[in-house]
Design a protein around this motif. Structure first.
Motif, mmCIF file in Angstrom:
data_model
loop_
_atom_site.group_PDB
_atom_site.id
_atom_site.type_symbol
_atom_site.label_atom_id
_atom_site.label_comp_id
_atom_site.label_asym_id
_atom_site.label_seq_id
_atom_site.Cartn_x
_atom_site.Cartn_y
_atom_site.Cartn_z
ATOM 1 N N GLU A 2 19.521 -69.484 15.229
ATOM 2 C CA GLU A 2 18.121 -69.912 15.210
ATOM 3 C C GLU A 2 17.947 -71.403 15.477
ATOM 4 O O GLU A 2 17.112 -71.814 16.263
ATOM 5 C CB GLU A 2 17.469 -69.570 13.843
ATOM 6 C CG GLU A 2 17.283 -68.078 13.599
ATOM 7 C CD GLU A 2 18.449 -67.478 12.856
ATOM 8 O OE1 GLU A 2 19.547 -68.081 12.884
ATOM 9 O OE2 GLU A 2 18.277 -66.405 12.236
ATOM 10 N N GLU A 3 18.767 -72.225 14.808
ATOM 11 C CA GLU A 3 18.554 -73.664 14.889
ATOM 12 C C GLU A 3 19.300 -74.313 16.050
ATOM 13 O O GLU A 3 19.099 -75.499 16.333
ATOM 14 C CB GLU A 3 18.995 -74.340 13.583
ATOM 15 C CG GLU A 3 18.316 -73.797 12.331
ATOM 16 C CD GLU A 3 19.008 -72.576 11.771
ATOM 17 O OE1 GLU A 3 20.029 -72.157 12.376
ATOM 18 O OE2 GLU A 3 18.540 -72.012 10.763
ATOM 19 N N ASP A 4 20.179 -73.594 16.703
ATOM 20 C CA ASP A 4 21.018 -74.202 17.729
ATOM 21 C C ASP A 4 20.209 -74.527 18.976
ATOM 22 O O ASP A 4 19.221 -73.862 19.308
ATOM 23 C CB ASP A 4 22.173 -73.281 18.111
ATOM 24 C CG ASP A 4 23.239 -73.258 17.022
ATOM 25 O OD1 ASP A 4 23.093 -74.017 16.049
ATOM 26 O OD2 ASP A 4 24.204 -72.489 17.170
ATOM 27 N N THR A 5 20.673 -75.555 19.657
ATOM 28 C CA THR A 5 20.094 -75.931 20.944
ATOM 29 C C THR A 5 20.988 -75.403 22.057
ATOM 30 O O THR A 5 22.199 -75.654 22.048
ATOM 31 C CB THR A 5 19.965 -77.460 21.076
ATOM 32 O OG1 THR A 5 19.084 -77.942 20.052
ATOM 33 C CG2 THR A 5 19.429 -77.850 22.443
ATOM 34 N N GLU A 6 20.394 -74.683 22.974
ATOM 35 C CA GLU A 6 21.149 -74.165 24.125
ATOM 36 C C GLU A 6 20.752 -74.947 25.361
ATOM 37 O O GLU A 6 19.572 -75.266 25.558
ATOM 38 C CB GLU A 6 20.870 -72.674 24.328
ATOM 39 C CG GLU A 6 21.613 -72.044 25.491
ATOM 40 C CD GLU A 6 23.115 -72.119 25.341
ATOM 41 O OE1 GLU A 6 23.688 -73.137 25.819
ATOM 42 O OE2 GLU A 6 23.706 -71.204 24.743
ATOM 43 N N ASN A 7 21.731 -75.293 26.159
ATOM 44 C CA ASN A 7 21.487 -75.991 27.413
ATOM 45 C C ASN A 7 21.557 -74.975 28.549
ATOM 46 O O ASN A 7 22.511 -74.191 28.638
ATOM 47 C CB ASN A 7 22.510 -77.100 27.633
ATOM 48 C CG ASN A 7 22.386 -78.192 26.587
ATOM 49 O OD1 ASN A 7 21.283 -78.654 26.301
ATOM 50 N ND2 ASN A 7 23.505 -78.619 26.027
ATOM 51 N N TYR A 8 20.553 -75.022 29.421
ATOM 52 C CA TYR A 8 20.462 -74.088 30.537
ATOM 53 C C TYR A 8 20.477 -74.857 31.854
ATOM 54 O O TYR A 8 19.922 -75.963 31.959
ATOM 55 C CB TYR A 8 19.172 -73.267 30.466
ATOM 56 C CG TYR A 8 19.032 -72.441 29.213
ATOM 57 C CD1 TYR A 8 19.579 -71.169 29.131
ATOM 58 C CD2 TYR A 8 18.342 -72.937 28.103
ATOM 59 C CE1 TYR A 8 19.448 -70.406 27.976
ATOM 60 C CE2 TYR A 8 18.205 -72.182 26.947
ATOM 61 C CZ TYR A 8 18.761 -70.923 26.889
ATOM 62 O OH TYR A 8 18.628 -70.167 25.749
ATOM 63 N N ARG A 9 21.121 -74.244 32.848
ATOM 64 C CA ARG A 9 21.078 -74.773 34.218
ATOM 65 C C ARG A 9 20.356 -73.752 35.089
ATOM 66 O O ARG A 9 20.768 -72.592 35.173
ATOM 67 C CB ARG A 9 22.472 -75.033 34.764
ATOM 68 C CG ARG A 9 22.455 -75.594 36.191
ATOM 69 C CD ARG A 9 23.843 -75.920 36.723
ATOM 70 N NE ARG A 9 24.670 -74.720 36.845
ATOM 71 C CZ ARG A 9 25.782 -74.521 36.170
ATOM 72 N NH1 ARG A 9 26.205 -75.442 35.313
ATOM 73 N NH2 ARG A 9 26.483 -73.419 36.323
#
Length: 548
Positions: free
Chosen positions: A308-315
């Motif tokens: 829930e709290e994690d930040t995901e990086n997307y390309r």
């Protein structure tokens, strides 16, 4: 003729002499015997006769040929398990493989009672190799593996001189381990070996067998003992399995297809004899990106599977192509960091373009791809300078920006006479030209300009009599007022988008022509009056001089 007669006489004389000899003396029979014959007394005592020797057949005098004794069959002439070999005037016998002659001679004649008897190969020590057991058969032998051995490179029974098979000792390897138990002893690793086990410290033997035996399949059988900790069975967690357990600690992990969702993965047996259970939760593994959709033609939304709290990086990478513009190639990338479970991003996608869009969750190394098509948009009207003009050939001006849709876009210039009720439908696909419109004072297109052919600025003179895009730019009629409307059109594959703007108003030019005519007439009258007055002045001056 003479020599033939001589030959006949010679033959006659020879016959006569022969008869005289026979008549005169007794014939010697033995002298006429064949070399492979013997001369013997007849049984009845009447004389001698020539008889072929043993191994030959014939009349004894003119011929004695070899007799093939073997043609009647080896079994009949040599006996069982033999091979017959014919020779000139004789023959001999040999034993087949797996048999030996009773006289121990390699070759023999059976008239001495010699016969072929089975060879017992099993008398040879180790003929089947280590672990092999020999079985003698008539004329041959085969091998089986003894208890504790397995056949390799073949199947039982086997022949060591013909096959690659052999017997190898059964070896089960090191004894297996048992959960929460230790190995106490082992007699070896070969067939029949036994290993015994006992529960580890802090555990007690609840049930099962504590021994393991090396079996005929090269696999240990057992142990089946169950050792439980003093706290009792380890706590069971949903979608988990136990990977390691000792006296007081149990380590859990998620089952295949699930991943850990926070929490502690160890259960601890405390001093009170109770388990402090692990707090980990295991959730089903789902794609890091799912339910990827496009909305508003330029924006993306998807469902993210993460903490829930994690930040995901997307390309985000996207490539666009157009069927009507082969040289067009829109290739771009963007990065997005988001903590949302349903991230969104809007891209500046160009209209009438086929796009392939890929989104990669960098930490999960997961990529999702989709394709989408953008629609045709309403074209932007150019910048114009609106004017109300009183001129027969008004010149109009506009300024525009270069657009990627220029290959499928154009401008249409409509001329609308201001008489009666004026109706203009900007969305109508009709394109009336000056010559085809049937109303005496109807609206018409005076020019059609493809945007790929014009620059950033443009001037157009109405009524210059030229053709623009197949439409005649007809001169404006006197005595009438006009509205000039500019329509911007983009069109592709059945889609038709447009926008309109009033470019100019042209007033009645007949008044201007009248004023101009009056001004020209007045100028001519003034000029004529001046000439007349000048002429009068000259005449008056001449008269005055004559009177003086």
């Amino acid at each position: 003729m003479y020599w033939r007669t001589a030959l006949v006489i010679l033959a006659f004389l020879t016959l006569a002499i022969t008869e005289m000899r026979v008549t005169g003396q007794t014939l010697d029979v033995c002298a006429t015997c064949h070399p492979n014959a013997t001369c013997e007394e007849k049984v009845d005592g009447t004389g001698k006769a020539c008889n072929c020797m043993y191994g030959f057949v014939g009349n004894g005098r003119t011929y004695c040929q070899d007799k093939n004794e073997c043609q009647i069959g080896a079994n009949k002439i040599c006996g069982q398990h033999t091979a017959c070999h014919n020779t000139y005037g004789s023959y001999y016998c040999t034993c087949l493989a797996g048999y030996s002659p009773s006289n121990n001679m390699a070759i023999f004649i059976p008239n001495d009672g010699t016969r072929c008897q089975d060879i017992n190969e099993c008398r040879v020590q180790g003929i089947c190799g280590e672990g092999g057991k020999c079985t003698n058969m008539q004329g041959y032998f085969n091998c089986l593996c003894q208890v504790g051995y397995q056949v390799h490179n073949g199947a039982e029974p086997f022949h060591p001189h013909q096959d690659k098979a052999l017997c190898k000792a059964i070896d089960c390897g090191q004894p297996p381990s048992a959960l929460n138990a230790v190995q106490l002893s082992a007699t070896g690793t070969r067939y029949g070996s036994v290993a015994t086990f006992g529960c580890s410290e802090g555990f007690f033997w609840k049930s099962g067998e504590n021994s393991s035996v090396c079996g005929a399949e090269s696999v240990w059988k057992g142990p089946s003992l169950v050792c439980e900790a003093t706290c009792g069975p380890a706590p069971a967690l949903v979608n988990t399995e136990v990977v390691l357990q000792n006296t007081s600690v149990v380590f859990h992990r998620c089952l295949e297809g699930f991943h850990s969702w926070r929490g502690r993965n160890t259960s601890v047996c405390d001093i009170t004899g109770k388990w402090q259970a692990a707090t980990m939760r295991c959730r089903e593994i789902k794609p890091a990106i799912s339910d990827l959709v496009v909305f508003n033609e330029k924006c993306l939304r998807w469902k993210a599977d993460k903490y829930e709290e994690d930040t995901e990086n997307y390309r985000i990478a996207f490539v666009g192509f157009r069927a009507y513009q082969r040289s067009f190639h829109d290739k771009r990338k963007k990065l997005l960091s988001s903590t949302s479970d349903h991230p969104e991003i809007c891209l500046n996608l160009l209209p009438v373009t086929n796009y392939t869009i890929s989104i990669t969750a960098l930490s999960a190394r997961f990529t999702s791809t989709l394709t989408t098509n953008t629609s045709l948009q309403v074209p932007q009207a150019p910048e114009i300078l609106y004017r109300e003009i009183e001129a027969p050939f008004p010149t109009l001006w506009l300024r525009r920006s270069v657009n990627t849709l220029d290959p499928i876009s154009f401008y249409q210039v409509f001329v609308l006479p201001l008489e009666g009720t004026l109706v203009f439908d900007c969305s109508s696909p009709k394109t009336p030209d000056f010559s085809s419109q049937r109303k005496p004072h109807g609206q018409y297109i005076t020019a059609q300009l493809h945007l790929r052919d014009i620059g950033k600025e443009m001037n157009l003179t109405l009524g210059d009599g030229h053709y623009y895009g197949g439409f005649y730019n007809a001169p404006l009629q006197n005595g009438r007022d006009y509205y000039v409307i500019l329509r911007a059109v983009s069109q592709w594959g059945g889609a038709f988008k447009h926008s309109c703007v009033i470019w100019a108003k042209v007033r009645d030019i007949s008044y201007i022509m009248k004023v101009s005519s009056l001004f020209a007439g007045g100028s001519i009258g003034v000029f004529a009056l001046g000439i007349f007055l000048g002429h009068c002045y000259t005449w008056f001056c001449k008269k005055t001089r004559q009177s003086s």
